[in-house]
Write a protein that holds these residues in place. Structure first.
Motif, short mmCIF file in Angstrom:
data_model
loop_
_atom_site.label_atom_id
_atom_site.label_comp_id
_atom_site.label_asym_id
_atom_site.label_seq_id
_atom_site.Cartn_x
_atom_site.Cartn_y
_atom_site.Cartn_z
N PRO A 2 -30.06 -31.98 -3.55
CA PRO A 2 -31.21 -31.21 -3.09
C PRO A 2 -32.38 -31.33 -4.05
O PRO A 2 -32.20 -31.53 -5.25
N PHE A 3 -33.58 -31.26 -3.52
CA PHE A 3 -34.77 -31.32 -4.36
C PHE A 3 -34.81 -30.09 -5.27
O PHE A 3 -34.55 -28.98 -4.85
N ARG A 4 -35.15 -30.32 -6.54
CA ARG A 4 -35.23 -29.23 -7.51
C ARG A 4 -36.63 -29.16 -8.11
O ARG A 4 -37.27 -30.18 -8.34
N ARG A 138 -39.03 -20.35 -6.94
CA ARG A 138 -39.38 -21.24 -5.82
C ARG A 138 -38.32 -21.15 -4.73
O ARG A 138 -37.86 -22.13 -4.20
N TRP A 139 -37.93 -19.90 -4.46
CA TRP A 139 -36.98 -19.59 -3.40
C TRP A 139 -35.68 -20.40 -3.59
O TRP A 139 -35.21 -21.09 -2.69
N ASN A 140 -35.15 -20.26 -4.81
CA ASN A 140 -33.93 -20.94 -5.23
C ASN A 140 -34.10 -22.46 -5.39
O ASN A 140 -33.12 -23.20 -5.42
N GLY A 141 -35.36 -22.89 -5.52
CA GLY A 141 -35.60 -24.31 -5.78
C GLY A 141 -35.49 -24.68 -7.24
O GLY A 141 -35.38 -25.86 -7.57
N VAL A 142 -35.54 -23.67 -8.13
CA VAL A 142 -35.37 -23.91 -9.57
C VAL A 142 -33.89 -23.79 -9.89
O VAL A 142 -33.28 -22.74 -9.70
#
Length: 263
Positions: A2-4, A138-142
């Motif tokens: 997944p993109f991080r 970042r809405w669980n993007g980090v």
């Protein structure tokens, strides 16, 4: 995979990186207008850091998020001054993506400890857990935000009163306080010298804070819109200085233009 998302360095990180012998102070400017256009122009100017002022301006929670987005493409580090030492309010600013917080009017060690507690999740602090719903992560993007959040935020507290000057060493020593920012305007008023930021007693108080914070191994900054005084503070060892604001530049420029035309 997944993109991080990788968050930028904090204000504390930048101050630490510029802490070598002979490194100049980080120079910053205020954004008080609330305008994303003004924020982007300021961020693209080459200044090191930008103070988004939520204390003496119309900038609130939603507008802060927009200002942070406007600044994000540029190297300047945004620092958000919250209106007051309020646990719930600081949580909201952190969750909207403010990595770097300035808390005004911190007068005692106990207040500095409260400010520090607002920045961290339990057990170290009291920050509420809502990162999956928030821009901060970042809405669980980090990746691993919850376990790394203490590395991704930075706290600066303001010393702005005679009482705070007396307690400067204890304030600076609090765990979680990365830097201390001196506000000469309120300090002057507290000392009975309203509007006299360069009164000798005020300058002596600022120097007292500088020495106390440096002795604690922390970074110290100051507000100084007068270029000559700003240079004196830089020569005295200030790690960061706020030297102008968007509304100041606009007001001065427009008045100078009007004066040119005899108005």
């Amino acid at each position: 995979m997944p993109f991080r998302v990788e968050l930028p360095p904090t204000f504390g990180d930048r101050l630490a990186a510029a802490d070598g012998a002979g490194d100049p102070a980080l120079i910053g400017g205020w954004v008080c207008s609330g305008s994303p256009v003004a924020a982007e122009i300021t961020a693209s100017s080459g200044l090191d850091w930008i103070l988004l002022d939520g204390e003496h301006s119309p900038i609130g929670l939603e507008s802060t998020a927009e200002l942070l987005r406007a600044i994000a493409p540029y190297p300047a580090t945004p620092v958000v001054r919250v209106p007051a030492l309020d646990t719930a309010l600081i949580k909201m600013f952190l969750d909207l993506g403010a990595q770097n917080i300035i808390v005004p009017m911190v007068d005692t060690r106990q207040m500095a400890e409260q400010a520090s507690a607002t920045m961290f999740y339990p057990p170290r602090g009291v920050r509420g857990v809502g990162s999956a719903l928030a821009r901060s992560a970042r809405w669980n993007g980090v990746e691993n935000y919850l376990t790394r959040a203490h590395e991704l935020v930075s706290l600066t507290v303001q010393i702005e009163s005679a009482t705070a000057v007396e307690n400067a060493a204890e304030i600076a020593a609090v765990d979680g306080v990365d830097a201390v920012f001196v506000g000469p305007s309120d300090l002057a008023a507290s000392m009975g010298h309203l509007g006299q930021q360069t009164h000798p007693e005020v300058l002596a108080a600022v120097d007292t804070v500088f020495q106390a914070v440096k002795a604690a191994g922390k970074r110290v900054g100051v507000n100084a819109f007068d270029p000559a005084q700003a240079q004196k503070y830089a020569d005295a060892g200030a790690d960061f200085i706020a030297v102008t604001s968007d509304v100041t530049v606009l007001a001065q420029g427009m008045r100078a233009t009007a004066g040119t035309w005899g108005r």
